[in-house]
Write an enzyme that holds these catalytic residues in place. Structure first.
Site, mmCIF file in Angstrom:
data_model
loop_
_atom_site.group_PDB
_atom_site.id
_atom_site.type_symbol
_atom_site.label_atom_id
_atom_site.label_comp_id
_atom_site.label_asym_id
_atom_site.label_seq_id
_atom_site.Cartn_x
_atom_site.Cartn_y
_atom_site.Cartn_z
ATOM 1 N N LYS A 163 14.020 42.604 56.700
ATOM 2 C CA LYS A 163 13.172 43.415 57.571
ATOM 3 C C LYS A 163 11.926 43.710 56.774
ATOM 4 O O LYS A 163 11.935 44.575 55.891
ATOM 5 C CB LYS A 163 13.894 44.713 57.963
ATOM 6 C CG LYS A 163 13.061 45.639 58.857
ATOM 7 C CD LYS A 163 13.042 45.199 60.309
ATOM 8 C CE LYS A 163 12.353 46.255 61.205
ATOM 9 N NZ LYS A 163 12.397 45.931 62.639
ATOM 10 N N THR A 171 17.325 43.894 66.690
ATOM 11 C CA THR A 171 18.268 44.220 65.617
ATOM 12 C C THR A 171 19.688 43.837 65.988
ATOM 13 O O THR A 171 20.391 43.191 65.215
ATOM 14 C CB THR A 171 18.192 45.710 65.271
ATOM 15 O OG1 THR A 171 16.884 46.009 64.797
ATOM 16 C CG2 THR A 171 19.205 46.070 64.198
ATOM 17 N N SER A 228 19.703 42.797 75.932
ATOM 18 C CA SER A 228 20.593 43.800 76.525
ATOM 19 C C SER A 228 20.820 43.455 77.996
ATOM 20 O O SER A 228 19.975 43.758 78.848
ATOM 21 C CB SER A 228 19.979 45.202 76.390
ATOM 22 O OG SER A 228 20.844 46.176 76.962
HETATM 23 N N1 LIG Z 1 24.318 51.473 67.786
HETATM 24 C C1 LIG Z 1 23.715 51.632 68.971
HETATM 25 N N2 LIG Z 1 24.324 52.337 69.949
HETATM 26 C C2 LIG Z 1 23.725 52.467 71.148
HETATM 27 N N3 LIG Z 1 22.513 51.986 71.457
HETATM 28 C C3 LIG Z 1 21.875 51.288 70.503
HETATM 29 C C4 LIG Z 1 22.433 51.058 69.229
HETATM 30 N N4 LIG Z 1 21.566 50.301 68.499
HETATM 31 C C5 LIG Z 1 20.510 50.079 69.310
HETATM 32 N N5 LIG Z 1 20.674 50.670 70.495
HETATM 33 C C6 LIG Z 1 19.737 50.666 71.622
HETATM 34 O O1 LIG Z 1 19.473 49.326 71.975
HETATM 35 C C7 LIG Z 1 18.085 49.187 72.303
HETATM 36 C C8 LIG Z 1 17.473 48.126 71.409
HETATM 37 O O2 LIG Z 1 17.449 48.641 70.082
HETATM 38 P P1 LIG Z 1 17.067 47.696 68.888
HETATM 39 O O3 LIG Z 1 17.028 48.495 67.645
HETATM 40 O O4 LIG Z 1 17.924 46.483 68.873
HETATM 41 O O5 LIG Z 1 15.563 47.264 69.283
HETATM 42 P P2 LIG Z 1 14.561 46.404 68.413
HETATM 43 O O6 LIG Z 1 13.992 45.382 69.308
HETATM 44 O O7 LIG Z 1 15.245 45.951 67.170
HETATM 45 O O8 LIG Z 1 13.398 47.460 68.029
HETATM 46 P P3 LIG Z 1 12.398 47.475 66.760
HETATM 47 O O9 LIG Z 1 11.104 46.913 67.269
HETATM 48 O O10 LIG Z 1 12.317 48.910 66.410
HETATM 49 O O11 LIG Z 1 13.009 46.652 65.654
HETATM 50 C C9 LIG Z 1 17.437 50.548 72.118
HETATM 51 O O12 LIG Z 1 17.364 51.192 73.371
HETATM 52 C C10 LIG Z 1 18.397 51.269 71.214
HETATM 53 O O13 LIG Z 1 18.382 52.660 71.424
HETATM 54 C C1 LIG Z 2 8.920 52.231 65.791
HETATM 55 C C2 LIG Z 2 9.527 51.026 66.460
HETATM 56 N N1 LIG Z 2 10.981 51.193 66.492
HETATM 57 C C3 LIG Z 2 9.166 49.749 65.723
HETATM 58 N N2 LIG Z 2 9.745 49.779 64.381
HETATM 59 C C4 LIG Z 2 7.682 49.486 65.641
HETATM 60 C C5 LIG Z 2 7.137 49.087 66.966
HETATM 61 C C6 LIG Z 2 5.639 48.882 66.932
HETATM 62 C C7 LIG Z 2 5.069 48.562 68.311
HETATM 63 C C8 LIG Z 2 3.555 48.525 68.315
HETATM 64 C C9 LIG Z 2 2.991 48.165 69.687
HETATM 65 O O1 LIG Z 2 3.240 47.026 70.177
HETATM 66 O O2 LIG Z 2 2.377 49.035 70.342
HETATM 67 MG MG LIG Z 3 14.960 46.373 65.226
#
Ligand SMILES: Nc1ncnc2c1ncn2[C@@H]1O[C@H](COP(=O)(O)OP(=O)(O)OP(=O)(O)O)[C@@H](O)[C@H]1O
Ligand SMILES: C[C@H](N)[C@H](N)CCCCCC(=O)O
Ligand SMILES: [Mg+2]
Length: 239
Positions: free
Chosen positions: A37, A16, A171
């Site tokens: 999304k 994200t 990250s």
């Molecule tokens: N605004 C924020 N402030 C601090 N930490 C954040 C913030 N947004 C995301 N994080 C942290 O950064 C890490 C990555 O989050 P992110 O939502 O980007 O993962 P993602 O890969 O998009 O997950 P998903 O599979 O749910 O889409 C997580 O540990 C999350 O808690």
């Molecule tokens: C809830 C989480 N933040 C995501 N939106 C969904 C991640 C699904 C992972 C499933 C898996 O690989 O086990």
């Molecule tokens: Mg995400």
């Protein structure tokens, strides 16, 4: 009109925040941007999901979510348990193509990793990318364990005839450990594609003005930024 699919080596790797950085750099360059999304899980009605988070961080983007499910699970599982219709890859491709007709750049963020299932027939983001003919950006974690998941993802993309644009470290730690510093050299090798960026840890939590000003510096020119992979590797590669 460009469509990029943003996947990750898993959940919580930084898809994200990376999507938001790519969107912010494009908006800063005067491009119109949409973020899609397809399936948001783990959020309740009214709560902001990833698409809204991208819009919050990046600014003037069109944010679209096709479905949301309350439990923090894979979309197929969450949809089944909620008794709700799943999202299908065909619908994802249709929605992305429609957005591409009206935007310079469309970013499609998956849920979790590449093969996380949208539906119980095994439909995934990879199927949507194939239908769109869209290249894929893989967001990977920095530390120990990332080489395996990144290589697995890259191999799966190639086996499906999908184009891997490159890898972004979602990250990058303030104090990278030995594995992280070695990974900056090994990640592009195991991925079979270039390193296209590294977002500093906590980037998602900085004030939005600072995020928008800094985003281009976290991403390589291939993703609309100014980040220099060679310089980053020279600075951080493990001694
Ligand atoms: N605004 C924020 N402030 C601090 N930490 C954040 C913030 N947004 C995301 N994080 C942290 O950064 C890490 C990555 O989050 P992110 O939502 O980007 O993962 P993602 O890969 O998009 O997950 P998903 O599979 O749910 O889409 C997580 O540990 C999350 O808690
Ligand atoms: C809830 C989480 N933040 C995501 N939106 C969904 C991640 C699904 C992972 C499933 C898996 O690989 O086990
Ligand atoms: Mg995400």
């Amino acid at each position: 009109m460009t469509v990029w699919v943003i996947t990750g080596t898993g959940t919580e790797v930084g898809k994200t925040v990376t999507t938001a950085a790519v969107a912010a750099a494009a908006v800063a360059a005067g491009r119109s941007v949409a973020v899609l999304k397809p399936a948001q899980t783990g959020v309740l009605p009214g709560e902001p999901g990833d698409a809204e988070e991208v819009a919050r961080l990046a600014g003037a983007v069109t944010a679209v979510e096709l479905a949301r499910y309350p439990e923090p699970l894979a979309p197929a599982t969450a949809a089944r348990r909620a008794g709700l219709a799943p999202v299908r890859p065909e619908r994802v491709a249709e929605a992305a193509a429609k957005l591409a007709a009206g935007h310079d750049l469309v970013l499609v963020e998956g849920a979790g990793g590449l093969l996380v299932r949208f539906d119980d027939e095994g439909g995934t983001l990879a199927d949507a990318a194939r239908l769109l003919g869209a290249p894929v950006v893989v967001v990977a974690s920095a530390g120990l364990g990332t080489l395996n998941t990144t290589e697995l993802t890259g191999r799966e993309l190639r086996s499906r005839g999908l184009d891997l644009l490159g890898v972004v470290i979602g990250s990058w730690p303030d104090e990278p450990d030995l594995a992280s510093r070695c990974n900056v050299v090994d990640l592009p090798v195991v991925a079979g594609a270039g390193l296209l960026g590294a977002l500093p840890a906590g980037a998602g939590g900085v004030p939005v003005a600072a995020f928008r000003a800094a985003a281009g510096g976290w991403l390589a020119p291939e993703l609309g930024g100014t980040w220099d992979a060679d310089g980053f590797v020279a600075e951080h590669a493990g001694a």
